[in-house]
Design a protein around this motif. Structure first.
Motif, short mmCIF file in Angstrom:
data_model
loop_
_atom_site.label_atom_id
_atom_site.label_comp_id
_atom_site.label_asym_id
_atom_site.label_seq_id
_atom_site.Cartn_x
_atom_site.Cartn_y
_atom_site.Cartn_z
N LEU B 134 2.03 -9.39 1.73
CA LEU B 134 2.72 -9.19 0.45
C LEU B 134 1.95 -8.24 -0.46
O LEU B 134 2.53 -7.48 -1.22
CB LEU B 134 2.92 -10.53 -0.25
N SER B 135 0.61 -8.31 -0.36
CA SER B 135 -0.20 -7.48 -1.26
C SER B 135 0.04 -5.99 -1.03
O SER B 135 -0.19 -5.18 -1.91
CB SER B 135 -1.68 -7.78 -1.05
N PHE B 139 4.35 -7.33 -3.44
CA PHE B 139 3.47 -7.58 -4.58
C PHE B 139 2.87 -6.29 -5.15
O PHE B 139 2.00 -6.33 -6.00
CB PHE B 139 2.36 -8.56 -4.19
N THR B 140 3.34 -5.16 -4.68
CA THR B 140 2.94 -3.93 -5.37
C THR B 140 3.94 -3.58 -6.46
O THR B 140 3.78 -2.58 -7.15
CB THR B 140 2.88 -2.73 -4.38
N SER B 141 4.96 -4.41 -6.63
CA SER B 141 5.98 -4.14 -7.65
C SER B 141 5.56 -4.73 -8.99
O SER B 141 5.26 -5.92 -9.10
CB SER B 141 7.32 -4.74 -7.21
N VAL B 303 -0.60 0.00 -5.90
CA VAL B 303 -1.57 -0.83 -5.18
C VAL B 303 -2.60 -1.43 -6.13
O VAL B 303 -3.33 -2.35 -5.77
CB VAL B 303 -2.34 -0.05 -4.09
N LYS B 304 -2.64 -0.90 -7.35
CA LYS B 304 -3.63 -1.43 -8.30
C LYS B 304 -3.38 -2.89 -8.63
O LYS B 304 -4.27 -3.60 -9.10
CB LYS B 304 -3.63 -0.59 -9.57
N ILE B 305 -2.15 -3.33 -8.41
CA ILE B 305 -1.84 -4.75 -8.68
C ILE B 305 -2.69 -5.65 -7.78
O ILE B 305 -2.99 -6.78 -8.13
CB ILE B 305 -0.32 -5.01 -8.49
N MET B 318 -0.39 0.83 0.29
CA MET B 318 0.97 0.30 0.29
C MET B 318 1.62 0.63 1.62
O MET B 318 1.40 1.71 2.17
CB MET B 318 1.72 0.99 -0.85
N VAL B 319 2.39 -0.31 2.15
CA VAL B 319 3.09 -0.03 3.39
C VAL B 319 4.43 0.63 3.05
O VAL B 319 5.21 0.08 2.29
CB VAL B 319 3.34 -1.33 4.19
N GLU B 320 4.64 1.79 3.57
CA GLU B 320 5.89 2.49 3.26
C GLU B 320 6.82 2.42 4.46
O GLU B 320 6.55 3.00 5.50
CB GLU B 320 5.60 3.97 2.94
#
Lengths: 186, 775
Positions: B134-135, B139-141, B303-305, B318-320
């Motif tokens: 999720l990270s 969870f990057t949102s 990704v800073k989240i 981030m997975v794109e």
């Protein structure tokens, strides 16, 4: 030991940490998206420095390295394990990796290894070919083993004749709870 | 579970971090004055500062000297992070880098942005389903982050504006919020479904929630209401262009349907699971068509989240996932989910196994959520399929394979209360047997539900358990004779040896053999065997199939004998026998088909090996001998009593080009030998194909594939196609060897293995016809 191309192959020793460790890390992390901490290197090098070999050019630049270990596998056979193998991109295809791996295997055999194991990414054909030509077999596939989601093959090489007695059953010592030998990064 | 420990550890670390922050006003103050620093922990534990002692002890060590107790494992070494290394330290800031981004979460959203964001979130959701954390996905949102943190105590608190409810900006606060909450609730259902079943952390799925809660305390119905309101709200937006309106409503509706279909309580959905998921799938074409209406909002993800998430792993990218891929994945998910509910139609135990097996062999293999859903459907409410006891399941299976209309399985035995009555004893012993084999039996189904690599590994372990089951059953079989009054069969030889039926151990042995076959066949599917091993491994497969044939024939003998004994069988009994005979016949055909095709391939690869048409290793390998490689290959089976593991010399002889073969006339010895072997291959492949065709003619009932007939038929048909390719390869090889006349065969023939996933059937690695470039 120096070969025809003027490369020297050197066995590592803990006393050489300050000379080589930084270069080893540099060489290996080039191939990884996520670096190993210094403790991972020391874990291997401190305990099995003699199973680490370096390929250096005439100016002592590091072109290749293999890091491995050797210990009884879960109370069973003596298992050698090739943890990391890296050769500088522009020097690949010259047999450096094969030479390094063979040097490590030779020491493992001298030190009474029963078998040798390692993992490679299923897409890494060059590495697979290298090990297959030395006699390794793929023993299992590990689903999504690497951080990038790629799967791995576990390669195994039996090096001792007493295979039938010392290795009864399927990976008795290698249950599902088995953690990967070296938690992967790629 | 391991994950829980990690989570609680992560929470502790987080608390430590928070209280340490409170403590020091100046950042870095603790580094300047380590020894005088007071550490207060909220949990009131006493803390001793060991800095001085530590420094003192460390000063006598050399650089690189490892101080390691036996409990410091490699795993821990790998888990260590180096502070101030940008690749490992998630708190590390490069020059001019800021801790967070300046994304305004309350910014009014345009309708195209709503569509774009919904599709971006869908991609991230599917990335999680595919096995990414999720990270690195949802969870990057920023929007999701705001809804979930600080943790809302009431659903009403899960808002983008955490201070005070804001009116207006309905696209954001009504529409997008409802979508996000429903999405998170779906994730909650997925997380709980998977968590309740057998899966492998990280390789199948990453369950880590990083100390966030996926709205698990709130009822799905509440979220559903919000979706309902959001749909209503959107439909009322008369100023909004129809196309946008429709695009948004269809996305909200899809979310509504998925949320409903993912309901955790199977009893609420099992009656119409197929329809619920078809309804989801029906909306997907429109989602795809309207995707271009959306405008992605890149800055709403960062990704800073990750820095805020409770995690001990380094920052990861981030997975794109491309929209097309996410869409295709969801499409498969809906299709598989709809199909998987057919498992609930019970048509007997072996049919259930066929369904499970055929379903899991689909390409691509069903997603982890579906595989766990299948596990739940297979066993819930303490019953198989929620309705059948394990005893019934196993009795059904025993009746089908070895004990039709047999007293051992008579439910009336359980009503006898007198201990001296043999039937009382039978009931007691049989219930003990069911208790013993219940788990290993269900484990076969479980193993098949794993990812393919794990399925093979799990079977390798399970087959050892079945070895024990078989041996224990053998003892029980002997004990039961005194109660059943079984009379042995006398073999016709001069010594007149008694032969007993051993029904329970026969049943166990049959399953052991099936598992052994699967282990080898999955080896082909997973690409475990290299080209130079194909001939030996197909020989081994043929050997196993041969053992199965003998075994089934043995069972047949005893069932037939019992059926012929002078007794008045009721119609029900006769039906039971008929079922058993039909099953044995199908299994025998399948085993024979497998055996012949395996022999054909083994011979083909044997014949061609001297010509090294396929890329293969050098004959001599440093460090390894054929014997050692044989030992490694046979390792999974070494502990099994029967069937006997073929010895190295046996296997070597069977795959040798020279032993027992007369070279054909008029050919050089190598080609001559090849030709002779190819003749055998040709014959075997013809018989094999005939057998597979015979198998394909069985009806769904006989083949035990009533609720999965299409899949089963396709699979058999694919093997037949593989057989044909094999025949062609043999024919061309023969032609090449014949025409060679002293010229190198390599120049005459070419060969290649089909690329991954390009075989007609994964179990049958048939080289593409070595085409003749002679003319």
């Amino acid at each position: 030991m120096t070969d025809r191309e003027g490369l020297q192959y050197v066995q590592y020793h803990s006393s050489k940490e300050s000379t080589y460790l930084a270069a080893i890390r540099q060489l290996i992390s080039n191939d990884l998206s996520e670096p190993y901490s210094i403790y991972v290197y020391r874990y291997f090098l401190y305990q099995w420095g003699d199973l680490c070999f370096l390929a250096l050019d005439e100016h002592d630049n590091m072109l290749g390295v293999v890091i491995s270990k050797l210990e009884p596998h879960r109370g069973g056979p003596m298992r050698g394990y090739i943890a990391m193998l890296a050769v500088k991109k522009e020097h690949r295809g010259k047999g450096i990796a094969t030479k390094l791996v063979r040097m490590a295997i030779d020491v493992m055999i001298e030190r009474d290894a029963d078998e040798i194991a390692l993992e490679t990414e299923v897409t890494n054909t060059a590495a697979m070919k290298l090990y297959e030509r030395l006699g390794f077999l793929r023993s299992k596939r590990l689903h999504r083993y690497y951080l990038n989601g790629n799967s791995a093959f576990r390669f195994v090489l039996f090096v001792k004749e007493n295979a039938f007695t010392s290795r009864l059953g399927y990976d008795e010592n290698d249950g599902d709870e088995d953690q990967p030998e070296l938690p992967p990064s790629a | 579970m391991e994950g829980d420990t990690a989570n609680s550890l992560a929470r502790e670390v987080l608390q430590l971090h928070v209280s340490a922050e409170k403590d020091s006003d100046i950042p870095g103050a603790d580094q300047r004055e380590p020894c005088t620093r007071q550490i207060n922990l909220d949990n009131g534990k006493d803390v001793q500062d060991i800095s001085t002692a530590f420094r003192c002890a460390a000063s006598v060590l050399d650089t690189g000297q490892l101080v390691k107790d036996p409990y410091f494992t490699l795993f821990e070494a790998v888990g260590a992070l180096e502070i101030m290394d940008p690749k490992m330290d998630s708190g590390y800031l490069k020059d001019s880098e800021t801790l967070g981004d300046k994304f305004d979460i309350l910014k009014e959203l345009l309708p195209e942005e709503v569509v774009g964001l919904m599709d971006q979130l869908l991609c991230h959701e599917m990335a999680w389903h595919m096995g990414h954390p999720l990270s690195q996905s949802l969870f990057t949102s920023y929007h999701i982050d705001r809804l979930l943190w600080p943790e809302p105590k009431k659903l009403d608190e899960a808002r983008f504006d955490r201070q005070a409810p804001v009116t207006g900006n309905g696209m954001l606060h009504v529409v997008f919020r409802a979508y996000c909450l429903a999405l998170v609730k779906c994730c909650d259902h997925v997380h709980r479904r998977i968590g309740a079943e057998h899966y492998y952390e990280e390789e199948d799925f990453v369950s880590n929630l990083y100390n966030r809660n996926l709205l698990s305390d709130f009822d799905g119905a509440q979220v559903e209401m919000l979706l309902h309101d959001a749909i209503h709200f959107t439909e009322q937006q008369s100023k909004l262009d129809e196309a946008w309106r429709r695009a948004i409503v269809v996305r909200l509706t899809l979310r509504q349907r998925i949320l409903k279909a993912m309901e955790l309580d199977l009893n609420l959905v099992k009656a119409n699971g197929v329809q619920l998921w078809r309804d989801c799938g029906d909306l997907l074409p429109e989602i795809r068509q309207t995707q271009t209406l959306g405008t992605p909002v890149k800055e709403a993800f960062s990704v800073k989240i990750q820095r805020k998430l409770a995690s001990s792993v380094p920052p990861r990218p981030m997975v794109e996932i491309k929209f097309e891929d996410a869409h295709a994945f969801l499409n498969n998910l809906c299709r598989d989910a709809a199909d998987v509910y057919h498992v609930l139609e019970y048509h007997g135990c072996s049919n259930l196994l066929t369904f499970t097996y055929m379903f899991q062999s689909r390409k691509p293999q069903p997603a982890i959520y579906i595989r766990c859903l299948l596990q739940s459907l297979l066993f819930h409410d303490m019953r198989v399929l929620g309705k059948i006891t394990i005893t019934t399941l196993i009795y059904d299976d025993l009746a089908e394979l070895v004990l039709p209309a047999d007293v051992l399985l008579d439910p009336a035995n359980g009503n006898v209360e007198a201990p001296h009555d043999p039937r009382f004893q039978l009931a007691k012993k049989m219930s003990g047997f069911v208790l013993r084999v219940g788990d290993p039996f269900l484990d076969i189904f479980r193993a098949i539900c794993m990812n393919r690599s794990r399925a093979r590994r799990m079977l390798c372990h399970l087959v050892l358990e079945w070895e024990s089951v078989q041996l224990e059953a053998e003892k029980l079989d002997a004990e039961l004779r005194q109660y059943t009054g079984e009379k042995p069969l006398m073999d016709g030889g001069p010594t007149g040896t008694e032969i007993w039926s051993f029904p329970l151990s026969s049943w166990a042995y049959y399953y052991k053999l099936r598992q052994m076959e699967w282990i080898v066949q999955l080896g082909f599917e997973l690409g475990i065997y290299q080209n130079d091993e194909l001939s030996a491994m197909y020989w081994h497969l043929g050997h196993l199939a041969g053992a199965k044939i003998q075994h089934i024939e043995r069972i047949q003998t005893f069932v037939t004998r019992r059926f012929r004994q002078p007794k008045r069988w009721s119609a029900k009994d006769r039906y039971s026998f008929q079922q058993c005979f039909s099953f044995l016949k199908v299994m025998l055909t399948e085993a024979s088909a497998t055996q012949w095709f395996a022999i054909a391939l083994s011979k083909l690869y044997t014949a061609l090996s001297p010509f090294t048409l396929l890329p293969s290793r050098p004959q001599r390998l440093p460090y390894s001998t054929s014997e050692l490689r044989h030992a490694l290959r046979m390792r999974p089976f070494m502990q099994l009593s029967i069937p006997e593991v073929p010895s190295y010399s046996e296997l070597a002889a069977a795959t040798s080009t020279t032993s027992g073969v007369e070279p054909s006339e008029g050919a050089s010895s190598t080609e001559g030998q090849a030709l002779s072997i190819l003749e055998i291959a040709d014959e075997a492949s013809k018989v094999g194909r005939k057998e597979w065709e015979a198998l394909s003619k069985f009806g769904a009932q006989a083949a035990r594939c009533v609720n999965c007939e299409d899949w089963w038929r396709k699979s058999v048909k694919d093997v037949i196609r593989a057989c044909i390719i094999c025949s062609i390869a043999i024919a061309t090889a023969k032609k090449g060897a014949m025409k060679a006349q002293g010229k190198p065969v390599r120049k005459m023939l070419e060969a290649e293995m089909p690329a991954d996933g390009k075989s007609y059937h994964d179990f049958w690695a048939v080289q593409r016809c070595p085409y003749n470039t002679y003319n």
